[in-house]
Write an enzyme that holds these catalytic residues in place. Structure first.
Site, PDB file in Angstrom:
ATOM      1  N   GLU A  70       0.705  -1.325   0.121  1.00  0.00           N
ATOM      2  CA  GLU A  70      -0.053   0.040   0.076  1.00  0.00           C
ATOM      3  C   GLU A  70       0.723   1.168  -0.045  1.00  0.00           C
ATOM      4  O   GLU A  70       0.468   2.233  -0.708  1.00  0.00           O
ATOM      5  CB  GLU A  70      -1.016  -0.115   1.264  1.00  0.00           C
ATOM      6  CG  GLU A  70      -2.071  -1.140   1.280  1.00  0.00           C
ATOM      7  CD  GLU A  70      -1.464  -2.004   2.302  1.00  0.00           C
ATOM      8  OE1 GLU A  70      -0.332  -2.509   2.139  1.00  0.00           O
ATOM      9  OE2 GLU A  70      -2.130  -2.395   3.264  1.00  0.00           O
ATOM     10  N   ASP A 124      -2.047  -5.343   3.622  1.00  0.00           N
ATOM     11  CA  ASP A 124      -2.457  -5.600   4.852  1.00  0.00           C
ATOM     12  C   ASP A 124      -3.475  -6.820   5.287  1.00  0.00           C
ATOM     13  O   ASP A 124      -4.188  -6.850   4.362  1.00  0.00           O
ATOM     14  CB  ASP A 124      -3.000  -4.414   5.759  1.00  0.00           C
ATOM     15  CG  ASP A 124      -2.013  -3.209   5.885  1.00  0.00           C
ATOM     16  OD1 ASP A 124      -0.814  -3.805   5.821  1.00  0.00           O
ATOM     17  OD2 ASP A 124      -2.340  -2.076   6.220  1.00  0.00           O
ATOM     18  N   ASP A 162      -6.013  -7.901   6.322  1.00  0.00           N
ATOM     19  CA  ASP A 162      -7.696  -7.584   7.020  1.00  0.00           C
ATOM     20  C   ASP A 162      -8.501  -7.250   5.666  1.00  0.00           C
ATOM     21  O   ASP A 162      -8.039  -7.504   4.564  1.00  0.00           O
ATOM     22  CB  ASP A 162      -7.582  -6.384   7.796  1.00  0.00           C
ATOM     23  CG  ASP A 162      -6.814  -5.161   7.403  1.00  0.00           C
ATOM     24  OD1 ASP A 162      -7.096  -5.044   6.186  1.00  0.00           O
ATOM     25  OD2 ASP A 162      -6.809  -4.152   8.028  1.00  0.00           O
ATOM     26  N   GLU A 217      -9.942  -4.813   4.482  1.00  0.00           N
ATOM     27  CA  GLU A 217      -9.694  -3.842   3.567  1.00  0.00           C
ATOM     28  C   GLU A 217      -8.413  -4.195   2.734  1.00  0.00           C
ATOM     29  O   GLU A 217      -8.216  -3.790   1.374  1.00  0.00           O
ATOM     30  CB  GLU A 217      -9.298  -2.455   4.299  1.00  0.00           C
ATOM     31  CG  GLU A 217     -10.471  -1.761   4.919  1.00  0.00           C
ATOM     32  CD  GLU A 217     -11.589  -1.335   3.928  1.00  0.00           C
ATOM     33  OE1 GLU A 217     -11.249  -0.831   2.907  1.00  0.00           O
ATOM     34  OE2 GLU A 217     -12.727  -1.468   4.311  1.00  0.00           O
ATOM     35  N   TYR A 239       1.149  -5.883  13.425  1.00  0.00           N
ATOM     36  CA  TYR A 239      -0.026  -5.426  12.749  1.00  0.00           C
ATOM     37  C   TYR A 239      -1.035  -4.628  13.802  1.00  0.00           C
ATOM     38  O   TYR A 239      -1.407  -5.453  14.768  1.00  0.00           O
ATOM     39  CB  TYR A 239      -0.784  -6.120  11.704  1.00  0.00           C
ATOM     40  CG  TYR A 239      -1.808  -5.586  10.853  1.00  0.00           C
ATOM     41  CD1 TYR A 239      -1.391  -4.488  10.051  1.00  0.00           C
ATOM     42  CD2 TYR A 239      -3.046  -5.908  10.717  1.00  0.00           C
ATOM     43  CE1 TYR A 239      -2.366  -3.726   9.315  1.00  0.00           C
ATOM     44  CE2 TYR A 239      -4.113  -5.405  10.094  1.00  0.00           C
ATOM     45  CZ  TYR A 239      -3.775  -4.228   9.331  1.00  0.00           C
ATOM     46  OH  TYR A 239      -4.547  -3.542   8.282  1.00  0.00           O
ATOM     47  N   ARG A 253      -4.109  -3.393  13.512  1.00  0.00           N
ATOM     48  CA  ARG A 253      -5.284  -3.524  13.498  1.00  0.00           C
ATOM     49  C   ARG A 253      -5.996  -4.953  13.859  1.00  0.00           C
ATOM     50  O   ARG A 253      -5.809  -5.829  12.771  1.00  0.00           O
ATOM     51  CB  ARG A 253      -5.997  -3.094  11.898  1.00  0.00           C
ATOM     52  CG  ARG A 253      -5.653  -1.729  11.748  1.00  0.00           C
ATOM     53  CD  ARG A 253      -6.254  -1.262  10.340  1.00  0.00           C
ATOM     54  NE  ARG A 253      -6.147   0.167  10.084  1.00  0.00           N
ATOM     55  CZ  ARG A 253      -5.188   0.757   9.590  1.00  0.00           C
ATOM     56  NH1 ARG A 253      -4.318  -0.233   9.227  1.00  0.00           N
ATOM     57  NH2 ARG A 253      -5.012   2.221   9.387  1.00  0.00           N
ATOM     58  N   HIS A 303      -4.699 -13.362  13.945  1.00  0.00           N
ATOM     59  CA  HIS A 303      -3.833 -12.346  13.952  1.00  0.00           C
ATOM     60  C   HIS A 303      -3.309 -12.411  15.461  1.00  0.00           C
ATOM     61  O   HIS A 303      -3.671 -12.978  16.387  1.00  0.00           O
ATOM     62  CB  HIS A 303      -4.787 -10.887  14.138  1.00  0.00           C
ATOM     63  CG  HIS A 303      -4.833 -10.779  12.491  1.00  0.00           C
ATOM     64  ND1 HIS A 303      -6.017  -9.778  12.183  1.00  0.00           N
ATOM     65  CD2 HIS A 303      -4.836 -11.310  11.406  1.00  0.00           C
ATOM     66  CE1 HIS A 303      -6.243  -9.593  10.883  1.00  0.00           C
ATOM     67  NE2 HIS A 303      -5.476 -10.793  10.223  1.00  0.00           N
TER      68      HIS A 303
END
Length: 825
Positions: free
Chosen positions: A9, A82, A84, A86, A299, A301, A345
């Protein structure tokens, strides 16, 4: 030789990963999402299974073009966004855009950006998880349908430019409901009585009156309390019971996203948004000397408190070396995550506990070091044993009175050697005497060291003093960012990764203001919540919103089909929209009668709704256009609080980033709030509409005379710049522009300085709209030596100087001023 293309990203993440992969890979960044639903239309085909109509995001065209070009020469493509929803959606959109390359496309995920984690992920690539993509797409479509179909109704009924959101509106309702609870709360008086006593050995201690004749104390006024105090002064006291217990205070788990946001607000005075921005930097990689760029935390989130066995073993070694073996628990601690947490996670933790904050001090900014220290301390403490306390509780009898005293002594610091969790503001909604005993014991455990001398059952005690104290119950406190995030999480509203955005949106829409770190709804916020609750009770229901989040989780887990769930939601929702378009109260058209009298014509006035909230307007409108602000008594009756001080300045509020006071400043686009710590902190915030309307400077006297009534003219500032106004306003509304001493070349009327809607200064004819002459450069009363034009104009140069030029078409006269010559020398 062809190389594999890796897409992440951000450039920072690309730089860190590229260092670990070597020359066989080209790592580049997509700069986040590359496709989304376009803003100009609904872009969801509700007639054909809610098919979204995606477009490349404006400004991302060159990025996508460069990625396609790189993909053509690559032998394989690795999508490493990432781990997740998104991130999975970003990868899916990238694959759609790069699909024509016909190259193998792999998905790689890692929880931390370290050499081992990255190389392990590339050794075991997978494919895009369509279930995560479906969950993200469902959330995006839901939010688009709710926002784009409810917001236009609010524009029609309240005012243009406001918005509604599936989650943001429910978060706003929490703030509004809490505000109304506070306003409706009735304080109750209660009294406590503390008795100072001394035993055979020091120190003296304090016991609180607990029971009278075996019944819990309930003293509600001073007369009753004074009578009890007099009796307490005349009785003898002895120890009736004595208990000693060992209490354990367990460590808190390592951070999840929401807990990290909460502690950042409490301890660092960061906003949730700021905390996540800094955490992103720490995750993506920081240059730390010879080691180069390395991800410092896992990470950020996550809703899981799981910690890998390798990280726990490393923490145990570090704790043993640093604090001693006594601070290493017999078995690695195990913490239970919340329901629905993604156990794949890990919790937010340092990627290596041996990178302690002290060793990174010279590589990190002040804010980065503060947040990293918070994460590091929390993780280390979570891997340590509980703190141990000796808690002593004494029951004392004095005639008909029973007293209690409690104290504690820390026997072993345990995890508290490193970290103690922050606390939110406590509320006092009922008298202390009415609290249950379990709550009292919990409070004792959380207090500081309290000394109780050595005592024995039956021991006589000496009275030193009796001290009554008056108290009042207090309502629940207003939400801070920390407590609002906590409430959202407990209610299941939204997800931790969205909390920061939610808090930003409700502030940017002028639905709430934040003073001393606490949220208070504006009048607009309250009105919007009331209308939405009336017309969309299900959408605004806390449980309904939480169930939608659970549904998204079930879609992600493959338990439900996203299209079926969209149909289940949209069927009734579309009907609610149709009913609201007709039945929602029209605030713009509403009038509320008052006893106020119009100062102009003597008619009654009514309360109406305008751009800046409610105001008084004459009932004889449009013949009489008298208006005025609501008086204090009507504001109080309608639950309206001023958003600015009596002086017209915005109420002081702390900076979101550094905690220093925000102050009113002015720029080329008008007034705004800026951090008083500038230039160290450059945080700014736009004014709410009420603040903006009250931020204009007071009228300044001039020597000009009104040509209509003869009263002195004053200098005022409006939306489009300064102007002259009659000092007797509103009796006389005569205004005229301020001449700059240069006349219009077309009609000879004076020219004046004005501003566009966006705040840009220009110079126009005062005879507008009859004469539309205008120019951007400031006119100078000096004839052109070449063509004889009546005036020249100042032109600001990019280098910082000024030139004088002729504005007449066909004349090329120009010269630099002395200041410009010096600047270019």
């Amino acid at each position: 030789m062809p190389k594999s293309l890796v897409i992440v990203e951000s450039p920072a993440k690309a730089k860190t990963i590229g260092k670990y992969l070597g020359e066989a890979f080209v790592v580049t960044a997509s700069m986040g999402h590359v496709r989304d639903l376009p803003a100009k239309s609904l872009s969801v085909d509700v007639e054909h299974d809610f098919a979204p109509q995606y477009e490349i995001i404006v400004g991302r065209e060159k990025v996508v073009s460069a990625l396609k070009k790189a993909a053509k020469t690559a032998d394989a493509i690795y999508l490493a966004a990432d781990p997740d929803r998104e991130g999975e959606a970003i990868c899916w959109h990238l694959k759609q855009e790069l699909g024509a390359t016909k190259k193998p496309v792999h998905r790689v995920t890692f929880n931390e950006i370290t050499k081992h984690a990255v190389q392990e992920a590339f050794n075991h690539p997978s494919i895009i998880d369509q279930r995560l993509v479906d969950a993200q797409q469902t959330r995006r479509i839901l939010d688009r349908l709710v926002g784009y179909q409810i917001s236009p109704i609010l524009w029609d009924k309240v005012k243009r430019g406001i918005s509604a959101g599936r989650v943001q509106s429910v978060a706003l309702r929490l703030i509004v409901d809490r505000d109304r609870e506070i306003r409706a709360f009735v304080k109750a008086e209660y009294w406590s009585v503390d008795v100072s006593l001394a035993g055979r050995t020091p120190p003296p201690f304090v016991a609180r009156l607990h029971k009278i004749d075996g019944e819990r104390v309930n003293l509600s006024n001073q007369e009753e309390t004074d009578a009890v105090s007099d009796q307490l002064s005349s009785v003898s006291y002895q120890v009736a019971d004595l208990t000693r217990k060992e209490k354990r205070r367990n460590p808190v788990p390592p951070f999840t996203t929401s807990k990290l946001q909460q502690e950042s607000v409490r301890k660092l005075r960061f906003t949730a948004k700021r905390a996540m921005q800094i955490a992103q930097q720490l995750y993506e990689g920081i240059e730390i000397g010879e080691e180069g760029a390395v991800g410092l935390i896992t990470y950020m989130r996550t809703d899981s408190v799981r910690v890998s066995g390798e990280a726990q073993a490393e923490a145990a070694r570090y704790i043993s070396e640093r604090f001693g073996q006594a601070f290493v628990p017999e078995r690695p601690p195990v913490y239970r995550s919340g329901r629905g947490a993604q156990e794949a996670h890990e919790a937010v933790r340092p990627t290596s506990v041996y990178r302690d904050p002290a060793s990174l001090r010279r590589f990190l900014t002040k804010d980065q070091l503060a947040l990293y220290s918070l994460i590091w301390n929390r993780f280390v403490a979570s891997q340590m044993p509980p703190a141990l306390y000796d808690v002593t509780t004494v029951t004392i009898q004095g005639g008909r009175f029973t007293l209690r005293a409690s104290g504690r002594h820390q026997r072993f610091a345990g995890f508290m050697q490193v970290y103690i969790e922050g606390k939110d503001e406590a509320s006092e909604t009922k008298p202390a005497e009415a609290k249950d005993e379990t709550a009292e014991e919990t409070a004792v455990e959380e207090e500081a060291e309290l000394a109780i001398p050595p005592l024995e059952v039956g021991e006589q005690l000496r009275l030193l003093d009796v001290t009554p104290a008056q108290h009042f119950t207090q309502p629940l406190p207003r939400y801070t960012e920390a407590t609002l995030v906590k409430e959202l999480e407990e209610q299941g509203i939204g997800r931790p990764s969205t909390y920061a955005a939610i808090l930003s949106v409700i502030q940017n829409r002028d639905y709430v203001v934040k003073a001393q770190g606490k949220f208070r709804p504006t009048e607009l916020g309250g009105i919007v919540v009331d209308l939405l609750v009336e017309s969309f009770p299900h959408v605004m229901d806390y449980e309904f919103t939480a169930r939608m989040e659970t549904t998204l989780d079930e879609i992600e887990e493959g338990q439900k089909n996203w299209i079926e769930e969209m149909h289940r939601f949209y069927g009734p929702f579309s009907q609610w929209v149709k009913e609201a378009a007709v039945g929602m109260r029209n605030i713009k058209a509403m009038e509320e009668k008052t006893d106020e009298i119009c100062e102009r014509c003597g008619n009654k006035m009514v309360i109406r709704w305008g751009r800046f909230g409610r105001f008084l307007a004459c009932t004889n409108y449009p013949e009489c256009k008298g208006t005025r602000e609501l008086p204090p008594e009507l504001k109080e009756e309608n639950g309206i609080e001023d958003e600015v001080n009596a002086s017209g300045e915005a109420k002081a509020e702390p900076c979101d980033n550094c905690g220093r006071p925000m102050v009113m400043k002015r720029g080329r686009f008008g007034a705004f709030l800026g951090c008083s710590g500038y230039p160290e902190c450059k945080t700014i915030r736009k004014l709410s509409q009420t603040e903006a309307s009250s931020a204009r400077p007071a009228p300044q006297p001039t020597n000009e005379v009104c040509d209509k009534c003869g009263n002195p003219m004053v200098l005022r500032e409006g939306r489009f710049g300064r102007f002259l106004s009659c000092g007797s306003y509103p009796t006389c509304k005569n205004i005229r522009p301020i001449s700059i001493g240069v006349n219009c070349p077309q009609c000879t009327s004076p020219l004046s300085e004005r501003r566009t809607k966006r705040g840009r200064v220009f110079y126009g004819c005062t005879a507008y709209p009859k004469c539309a002459f205008a120019l951007w450069d400031r006119p100078v009363q000096e004839p052109c030596p070449r063509c004889g034009a009546a005036f020249l104009a100042e032109k600001k140069l990019k280098g910082g100087g000024v030139s004088i030029r002729c504005v007449t078409e066909g004349c090329a006269y120009v010269r630099e001023t002395d200041a410009a010559v010096k600047a270019n020398a």
